[in-house]
Design an enzyme around this catalytic site. Structure first.
Site, PDB file in Angstrom:
ATOM      1  N   LYS A  11     -27.644   5.910   2.876  1.00 23.36           N
ATOM      2  CA  LYS A  11     -27.649   4.811   3.849  1.00 23.36           C
ATOM      3  C   LYS A  11     -29.075   4.316   4.090  1.00 23.36           C
ATOM      4  CE  LYS A  11     -23.358   6.414   5.823  1.00 23.36           C
ATOM      5  NZ  LYS A  11     -22.694   7.334   6.766  1.00 23.36           N
ATOM      6  N   GLN A  64     -23.476  10.306  12.102  1.00 19.22           N
ATOM      7  CA  GLN A  64     -22.874  10.871  10.892  1.00 19.22           C
ATOM      8  C   GLN A  64     -21.868  11.969  11.255  1.00 19.22           C
ATOM      9  OE1 GLN A  64     -23.396   9.787   7.660  1.00 19.22           O
ATOM     10  NE2 GLN A  64     -21.745  11.197   7.151  1.00 19.22           N
ATOM     11  N   ASP A 120     -19.826   1.379  12.431  1.00 18.97           N
ATOM     12  CA  ASP A 120     -18.824   2.155  11.685  1.00 18.97           C
ATOM     13  C   ASP A 120     -17.403   1.639  11.950  1.00 18.97           C
ATOM     14  OD1 ASP A 120     -19.617   4.062   9.840  1.00 18.97           O
ATOM     15  OD2 ASP A 120     -20.074   5.580  11.349  1.00 18.97           O
TER      16      ASP A 120
END
Length: 279
Positions: A52, A96, A119
Site C-alpha cells: 500500500k 490493517q 476501506d
C-alpha cells in the site's frame, strides 16, 4: 483459450489515471494523504502494508505509517484514530486487519470517520452502498466491477452467482452487481445444491475461502469466472478458490491467481483516497 482477465494491467491503468489526477490536484493546492495503522508485526499484514505504501508513492499520495506494538491497547488505538479523524491533512484512514485478539475490530472500524473510511467497512459506508447513495465501497468488490467493465464484459441482464457472503467481499459484491443491473444469487456454506446454482451463472464470483474448491462441475459453458480467493498450496505456490487448470477450457473469461483480483484491491484503495480528497 479463454480471455485472461489481467488484473496487473488493469490496476496499472487505474493507478496511472489516478497519478494524473493527483498531479492536477497538487497544482490546485490539494494534497492527498493516507494514514495506515498496523498493530503488531503479522508477516502477511506487513507485506500488505508495504504494498500500500508503494502504491501511494507511485500515485503521489502521501502515506503516514503508524506501526504500533502488539501490546497497544484498544483505548490507545481509538485515541490515535480520533486524532487522525480530526486532522484535516489526513484524507483516508486504514487500519490493517486482522488486529490482535484483545482489540475489538468492529469497534475500531466504527471509530473511523465515514468520510475517511477508504476501506469501505464502516456501517455507514455499507448503508450508503445498500441504498445507492454516494460513499466508499469495499475495495475488492469495487475492483471486480472494474475488471469486468474494463475487459468489455457486460453485467446488465446477466445471471450472476456470488459464492460467499462475507461483509468484506460477498455481500458488497452482490449489491454492486445488482447496481449494474445483474440478476444476482448469493450462495454460501449452507446453500443446498450449490453446484447446480453455480452452474446457472453467466458471471461466477468465487469468494468462499477454500483452495481450488470450484471445479469444472460448478461452471457453465462459456461463463465468466472471477476468483477472489488467495491461498498457498502444498508447494507454497499461490492459488485461488477456483481450480484454474480444470476450469479454464470451459469458460469464456477468467481471472488468474496471482495477477487477477489481488492487484485491483490496492488500486481501488488508491481510488478511494483520491475521492476522499476531492469530496
Amino acid at each position: 483459450m479463454p480471455q485472461l482477465i489481467d488484473g496487473k494491467k488493469i490496476s496499472a491503468e487505474i493507478k496511472d489515471e489516478l497519478k494524473e489526477k493527483v498531479r492536477k490536484l497538487k497544482e490546485d493546492g490539494v494534497s492527498v494523504c493516507l494514514a495506515v495503522i498496523q498493530v503488531g508485526n503479522d508477516p502477511a499484514s506487513s507485506i500488505y502494508v508495504n504494498n500500500k505504501k508503494k502504491a501511494c508513492a507511485y500515485v503521489g499520495i502521501e502515506s503516514l505509517a503508524y506501526e504500533l506494538p502488539e501490546e497497544t491497547t484498544q483505548k490507545e488505538l481509538v485515541a490515535l484514530i480520533e486524532k487522525l479523524n480530526a486532522d484535516s491533512k489526513v484524507n483516508g484512514i486504514l487500519v490493517q486487519l486482522p488486529l490482535p485478539g484483545h482489540i475489538n475490530a468492529d469497534a475500531i472500524i466504527r471509530t473511523i470517520s465515514p468520510d475517511k473510511d477508504v476501506d469501505g467497512f464502516h456501517p455507514e459506508s455499507v448503508g450508503r452502498l445498500c441504498i445507492g447513495e454516494e460513499g466508499f465501497v469495499s475495495c475488492t468488490p469495487a475492483g471486480v466491477i472494474q475488471l469486468l467493465k474494463r475487459s468489455g464484459i457486460e453485467i446488465e441482464g446477466k445471471e450472476c452467482v456470488v459464492i460467499g457472503r462475507s461483509n468484506i467481499v460477498g455481500k458488497p459484491m452482490s449489491i454492486l452487481l445488482l447496481r449494474e443491473n445483474g440478476t444476482v444469487t448469493v450462495t454460501h456454506s449452507r446453500t443446498r445444491n450449490l453446484r447446480e446454482t453455480a452452474k446457472r451463472a453467466d458471471i461466477l464470483v468465487a469468494a468462499l475461502g477454500k483452495p481450488k474448491f470450484i471445479t469444472r462441475d460448478y461452471v457453465k459453458d462459456g461463463a465468466v469466472v472471477i476468483d477472489v480467493g488467495m491461498h498457498r498450496n502444498t508447494e507454497n505456490k499461490l492459488c485461488g478458490d477456483v481450480d484454474f487448470e480444470d476450469v479454464k477450457d470451459k469458460v469464456s473469461a477468467i481471472t488468474p491467481v496471482p495477477g487477477g483480483v489481488g492487484p485491483m484491491t490496492i488500486a481501488m484503495l488508491m481510488y478511494n483516497c483520491v475521492r476522499a480528497a476531492t469530496k
